[in-house]
Design an enzyme around this catalytic site. Structure first.
Site, mmCIF file in Angstrom:
data_model
loop_
_atom_site.group_PDB
_atom_site.id
_atom_site.type_symbol
_atom_site.label_atom_id
_atom_site.label_comp_id
_atom_site.label_asym_id
_atom_site.label_seq_id
_atom_site.Cartn_x
_atom_site.Cartn_y
_atom_site.Cartn_z
ATOM 1 N N CYS A 33 0.832 -1.211 0.000
ATOM 2 C CA CYS A 33 0.000 0.000 0.000
ATOM 3 C C CYS A 33 0.867 1.262 0.000
ATOM 4 O O CYS A 33 1.379 1.676 1.046
ATOM 5 C CB CYS A 33 -0.921 -0.020 1.208
ATOM 6 S SG CYS A 33 -1.971 1.438 1.311
ATOM 7 N N CYS A 36 -0.524 4.137 2.145
ATOM 8 C CA CYS A 36 -0.309 3.979 3.590
ATOM 9 C C CYS A 36 1.153 4.229 3.960
ATOM 10 O O CYS A 36 1.438 4.852 4.982
ATOM 11 C CB CYS A 36 -0.657 2.557 4.044
ATOM 12 S SG CYS A 36 -2.120 1.866 3.287
ATOM 13 N N ASP A 37 2.087 3.703 3.179
ATOM 14 C CA ASP A 37 3.482 3.632 3.628
ATOM 15 C C ASP A 37 4.471 4.511 2.857
ATOM 16 O O ASP A 37 5.618 4.651 3.292
ATOM 17 C CB ASP A 37 3.966 2.163 3.539
ATOM 18 C CG ASP A 37 3.117 1.247 4.406
ATOM 19 O OD1 ASP A 37 2.619 1.723 5.443
ATOM 20 O OD2 ASP A 37 2.937 0.069 4.045
#
Ligand code: FAD
Ligand code: NAP
Length: 312
Positions: free
Chosen positions: A133, A136-137
């Site tokens: 992701c 997200c990261d």
């Protein structure tokens, strides 16, 4: 006596939320069950540029708007990781652990999950440099070298997204042509921070001191092995259906995708499926929403007819 809903919708991605909107607006008593938070894959998507009505919209923003729209006609919402559906005459029982919800109709809208590469180091460094992701990261990797694995829309779009943080992003693809849409390819080829390594597969994700330091790759044409330095490895090699809980119903194809007709009906009367979980050729927000609307309407007809039958 147990409450019997007209319809239970499993999964609050765009498909499930559209089905909820259509079913509840048709005055059906509707329960939407979700094991995470509403939005599905839209929550893991940076910008969506191909949803009509928006030139560009952030995935989480579209998710919020869809949720508000889905709940405005009185549908109920509950947290729940559905692990079984049991058939009981006209009624279907939906199991969430010890809890059981009942309805005349079910719409399965559980989407799909990321396929793993299944290489050495993937499990060990998951969350320590291995990610599925970018949204997200990505921000954890400012000025780092990153690797993205895959050649579809996700790999190319998210690889491009990662260039805003990273020093350099290398997309490793197993063929010499991308599967991604042309517009995403064109944008990626123009991006100076993006490189491509063709005809190559990742053999191992390597690390040091518990964090990723690179990947070992093999050229499938020449057999040549080389090591690429990277602090993060983002894996986008496709998706698999979230149908584990419904296997016993025999409504899936060999790969696990649920087979429906154009009315979103499965072979079991009263069980419908919509969105990415369905066997279909285009998995997008817009097609998920289309499936959901169709199913909402078909559920209305199904439940009305069923109630007439029961009262005869
Ligand atoms: P999902 O969005 O996957 O939602 C399924 C929901 O069901 C999830 O919330 C999940 O938690 C829930 N669920 C699963 N199992 C259970 C269970 N057992 N019990 C309860 N709940 C359950 N499409 C576009 O149109 N434009 C884009 O720009 C775009 N970008 C993308 C970027 C990425 C990285 C990815 C992975 C996909 C992208 N897509 C894009 C595709 C799009 O996100 C999907 O086609 C769409 O989200 C599918 O909707 P869905 O409702 O079928 O499934
Ligand atoms: P995908 O389209 O299935 O692409 C998967 C990619 O991974 C392919 O390039 C495939 O290679 C490669 N691959 C598969 N298994 C591999 C393995 N074991 N090792 C190495 N490479 C492997 O999946 P996706 O890109 O995640 O997209 C999923 C769905 O979401 C699609 O329907 C897509 O259109 C949609 N989506 C849309 C957007 C958008 O509209 N902007 C963005 C993201 C996703 P081959 O090409 O050789 O098969």
């Amino acid at each position: 006596m147990e409450k019997v809903y007209d319809v239970i919708i499993i999964g609050a991605g765009p498909a499930g939320m559209a089905a909820t909107l259509y079913a509840s607006r048709a005055n059906l008593s509707t329960l939407l069950l979700e094991r995470g938070i509403p939005g599905g894959e839209m929550l893991n998507t940076s910008e969506i540029e191909n949803y009509p009505g928006f030139s560009s919209v952030l995935g989480p923003e579209l998710a919020n708007k869809m949720y508000e729209g889905a709940m405005q006609f009185g549908a109920e919402y509950a947290y729940g990781d559905v692990n079984d559906i049991q058939l009981d005459g006209h009624i279907k029982h939906v199991h969430v652990g010890e809890k059981v919800y009942s309805a005349f109709a079910i719409v399965i809208a559980t989407g799909a999950h990321h396929r793993k590469l299944n290489v050495l180091g993937e499990e060990q460094y998951n969350g320590r440099g291995v990610s599925y992701c970018a949204v997200c990261d990505g921000a954890f990797f400012k000025n780092e070298k990153l690797v993205v694995v895959g050649g579809g829309d996700s790999a190319v779009e998210e690889g491009t997204y990662l260039t805003q943080f990273a020093k350099e992003v290398t997309i490793i693809h197993r063929r010499d042509q991308l599967r991604a849409q042309k517009i995403l390819q064109d944008r990626a080829f123009k991006n100076e921070k993006l490189n491509f390594i063709w005809d190559s597969v990742v053999k191992e994700i390597i690390g040091e001191d518990n964090v990723v330091k690179g990947v070992t790759i093999k050229n499938v044409k020449t057999g040549q092995i080389q090591q690429i330095d990277a602090r993060g490895v983002f894996i986008y090699v496709g998706t698999l259906p979230n149908t584990q809980a419904f296997k016993h119903l025999n409504i899936t194809d060999e790969e696990g995708w649920i087979v429906t007709n154009e009315k979103m009906q499965t072979t079991i009367p009263g069980i419908f499926a919509v969105g990415d979980v369905r066997a279909k050729t285009l998995r997008q927000v817009v097609t998920a929403v289309g499936d959901g609307g169709q199913a909402g309407q078909e559920v209305y007809h199904y439940v009305e007819q069923l109630k007439e039958q029961i009262h005869e």
